[in-house]
Design an enzyme around this catalytic site. Structure first.
Site, PDB file in Angstrom:
ATOM      1  N   GLU A  83       4.555  -3.181  -0.764  1.00 34.28           N
ATOM      2  CA  GLU A  83       3.679  -2.007  -0.602  1.00 34.28           C
ATOM      3  C   GLU A  83       3.052  -2.086   0.787  1.00 34.28           C
ATOM      4  O   GLU A  83       2.601  -3.158   1.199  1.00 34.28           O
ATOM      5  CB  GLU A  83       2.603  -2.019  -1.700  1.00 34.28           C
ATOM      6  CG  GLU A  83       1.517  -0.959  -1.582  1.00 34.28           C
ATOM      7  CD  GLU A  83       2.049   0.477  -1.494  1.00 34.28           C
ATOM      8  OE1 GLU A  83       2.705   0.945  -2.432  1.00 34.28           O
ATOM      9  OE2 GLU A  83       1.816   1.109  -0.449  1.00 34.28           O
ATOM     10  N   ASP A 110       6.983  -2.527   5.363  1.00 36.43           N
ATOM     11  CA  ASP A 110       7.982  -1.503   5.058  1.00 36.43           C
ATOM     12  C   ASP A 110       9.168  -2.143   4.330  1.00 36.43           C
ATOM     13  O   ASP A 110       9.794  -3.093   4.829  1.00 36.43           O
ATOM     14  CB  ASP A 110       8.435  -0.889   6.398  1.00 36.43           C
ATOM     15  CG  ASP A 110       9.374   0.288   6.237  1.00 36.43           C
ATOM     16  OD1 ASP A 110       9.974   0.457   5.160  1.00 36.43           O
ATOM     17  OD2 ASP A 110       9.520   1.040   7.220  1.00 36.43           O
ATOM     18  N   ASP A 133       7.107   8.593  -2.838  1.00 36.25           N
ATOM     19  CA  ASP A 133       6.588   9.830  -2.247  1.00 36.25           C
ATOM     20  C   ASP A 133       7.696  10.888  -2.224  1.00 36.25           C
ATOM     21  O   ASP A 133       8.763  10.643  -1.672  1.00 36.25           O
ATOM     22  CB  ASP A 133       6.102   9.564  -0.817  1.00 36.25           C
ATOM     23  CG  ASP A 133       4.986   8.526  -0.801  1.00 36.25           C
ATOM     24  OD1 ASP A 133       3.855   8.871  -1.162  1.00 36.25           O
ATOM     25  OD2 ASP A 133       5.267   7.359  -0.450  1.00 36.25           O
ATOM     26  N   THR A 206       2.390   4.691 -14.711  1.00 36.33           N
ATOM     27  CA  THR A 206       1.765   4.417 -13.416  1.00 36.33           C
ATOM     28  C   THR A 206       0.740   5.511 -13.101  1.00 36.33           C
ATOM     29  O   THR A 206       0.718   6.579 -13.721  1.00 36.33           O
ATOM     30  CB  THR A 206       2.802   4.372 -12.278  1.00 36.33           C
ATOM     31  OG1 THR A 206       3.170   5.707 -11.952  1.00 36.33           O
ATOM     32  CG2 THR A 206       4.038   3.561 -12.644  1.00 36.33           C
TER      33      THR A 206
HETATM   34  C1  LIG Z   1       3.466   8.101  -4.596  1.00 34.92           C
HETATM   35  S1  LIG Z   1       3.022   6.426  -4.454  1.00 34.92           S
HETATM   36  C2  LIG Z   1       3.493   5.724  -6.043  1.00 34.92           C
HETATM   37  C3  LIG Z   1       2.793   4.430  -6.332  1.00 34.92           C
HETATM   38  C4  LIG Z   1       3.123   3.801  -7.671  1.00 34.92           C
HETATM   39  N1  LIG Z   1       4.514   3.385  -7.741  1.00 34.92           N
HETATM   40  C5  LIG Z   1       2.780   4.715  -8.806  1.00 34.92           C
HETATM   41  O1  LIG Z   1       3.701   5.230  -9.466  1.00 34.92           O
HETATM   42  O2  LIG Z   1       1.579   4.924  -9.053  1.00 34.92           O
HETATM   43  C6  LIG Z   1       4.282   5.766  -3.389  1.00 34.92           C
HETATM   44  C7  LIG Z   1       3.905   4.449  -2.772  1.00 34.92           C
HETATM   45  O3  LIG Z   1       5.006   3.931  -2.039  1.00 34.92           O
HETATM   46  C8  LIG Z   1       4.517   3.304  -0.870  1.00 34.92           C
HETATM   47  N2  LIG Z   1       5.635   3.271   0.086  1.00 34.92           N
HETATM   48  C9  LIG Z   1       6.289   4.353   0.577  1.00 34.92           C
HETATM   49  N3  LIG Z   1       7.282   3.964   1.384  1.00 34.92           N
HETATM   50  C10 LIG Z   1       7.271   2.604   1.396  1.00 34.92           C
HETATM   51  C11 LIG Z   1       8.056   1.644   2.064  1.00 34.92           C
HETATM   52  N4  LIG Z   1       9.074   1.997   2.874  1.00 34.92           N
HETATM   53  N5  LIG Z   1       7.782   0.339   1.873  1.00 34.92           N
HETATM   54  C12 LIG Z   1       6.755  -0.025   1.055  1.00 34.92           C
HETATM   55  N6  LIG Z   1       5.967   0.849   0.397  1.00 34.92           N
HETATM   56  C13 LIG Z   1       6.222   2.162   0.568  1.00 34.92           C
HETATM   57  C14 LIG Z   1       3.335   4.151  -0.450  1.00 34.92           C
HETATM   58  O4  LIG Z   1       2.421   3.437   0.363  1.00 34.92           O
HETATM   59  C15 LIG Z   1       2.744   4.537  -1.808  1.00 34.92           C
HETATM   60  O5  LIG Z   1       1.747   3.627  -2.211  1.00 34.92           O
END
Ligand SMILES: C[S@@+](CC[C@H](N)C(=O)[O-])C[C@H]1O[C@@H](n2cnc3c(N)ncnc32)[C@H](O)[C@@H]1O
Length: 227
Positions: A83, A110, A133, A206
């Site tokens: 994350e 990342d 996202d 989640t």
């Molecule tokens: C919409 S949130 C969903 C969080 C969680 N999985 C949930 O369902 O509540 C998407 C998460 O993915 C993380 N994220 C997006 N791209 C990422 C990447 N390339 N590497 C690590 N984390 C990432 C964002 O920071 C965000 O916290």
């Protein structure tokens, strides 16, 4: 601008991290135990986990609710949560400590370069990506995490028989995921109807899933096996 200097397209935007005092304390005190430092060398899982076991990676765990619950439910597996959002990492660190969970390690970076540089080929039993996202605007679709190149990278890191589990509440992203996955010869869709699978009873709810459900969105689970 030359190819070399072009900024990579990222699947996230780093929001200004408002860490609570407790999250900052968790990062200071618990990161040395649970954290995976940023390097460019392949990981040796034995350096991080007390038990030798199947390794599951969860990408974009948000506040980590699903991560610690799955790790608690599946103590015979090791989990790596990735994350970029620091407050979420602090939140998960506190939960791991509070529940006495030790089969999780965390990378705060990342996931795309992490898979390229750090995960040994064929070493994973599973990758779980819940509510990534959705990037709904057309001009942002290129930012979606599920893209052919990254799916290829995940295939490279999964062992034969390993499972890629995706879930989203954004129907256009679910369709995009199916399109991308159909284009990969490395995976077999486990859905009998060739599209969505029933939500596995063990998958924790989640934060973003609850938000999507509150908006009336249908949640889609997709399960693919690495051939
Ligand atoms: C919409 S949130 C969903 C969080 C969680 N999985 C949930 O369902 O509540 C998407 C998460 O993915 C993380 N994220 C997006 N791209 C990422 C990447 N390339 N590497 C690590 N984390 C990432 C964002 O920071 C965000 O916290």
């Amino acid at each position: 601008m030359t190819e070399k200097h072009r900024r990579p397209i990222r699947s996230f935007v780093l929001r200004g991290g408002r860490l609570t005092v407790a999250q900052q304390h968790a990062l200071d005190e618990l990161w040395p135990h649970y954290g995976i430092g940023q390097h460019k060398t392949l990981l040796d899982f034995d350096d991080y986990f007390a038990q030798r076991a199947d390794v599951i990676v969860e990408i974009g765990f948000g506040n980590g609710e699903s991560t610690w619950r799955m790790a608690q439910q599946e103590p015979d597996k090791n989990f790596i949560g990735i994350e970029v959002h620091e407050p979420g990492v602090g939140h998960l660190l506190m939960a791991l400590d509070a529940h006495g969970i030790d089969n999780v390690r965390i990378a705060c970076e990342d996931a795309v370069p992490f898979f390229q540089h750090r995960i040994p080929p064929g070493s994973l039993a599973g990758v779980r990506i819940y509510f990534p996202d959705p990037w709904p605007k057309k001009r942002h679709h290129k930012r979606r995490l599920i893209q052919p190149e990254f799916v290829g990278q995940m295939a490279h890191c999964l062992a034969s028989g390993g499972i890629l589990h995706l879930a989203t509440d954004w129907q256009p992203y679910a369709e995009h995921m199916l399109d991308v996955m159909e284009g990969s010869t490395a995976f077999r869709n486990l859905s009998a109807s060739g599209d969505y699978s029933a939500r596995p009873a063990w998958r924790p709810h989640t934060k973003y899933e609850k938000r999507g459900e509150g908006l009336g969105h249908k949640v889609r689970d997709m399960l693919f096996e690495r051939s």
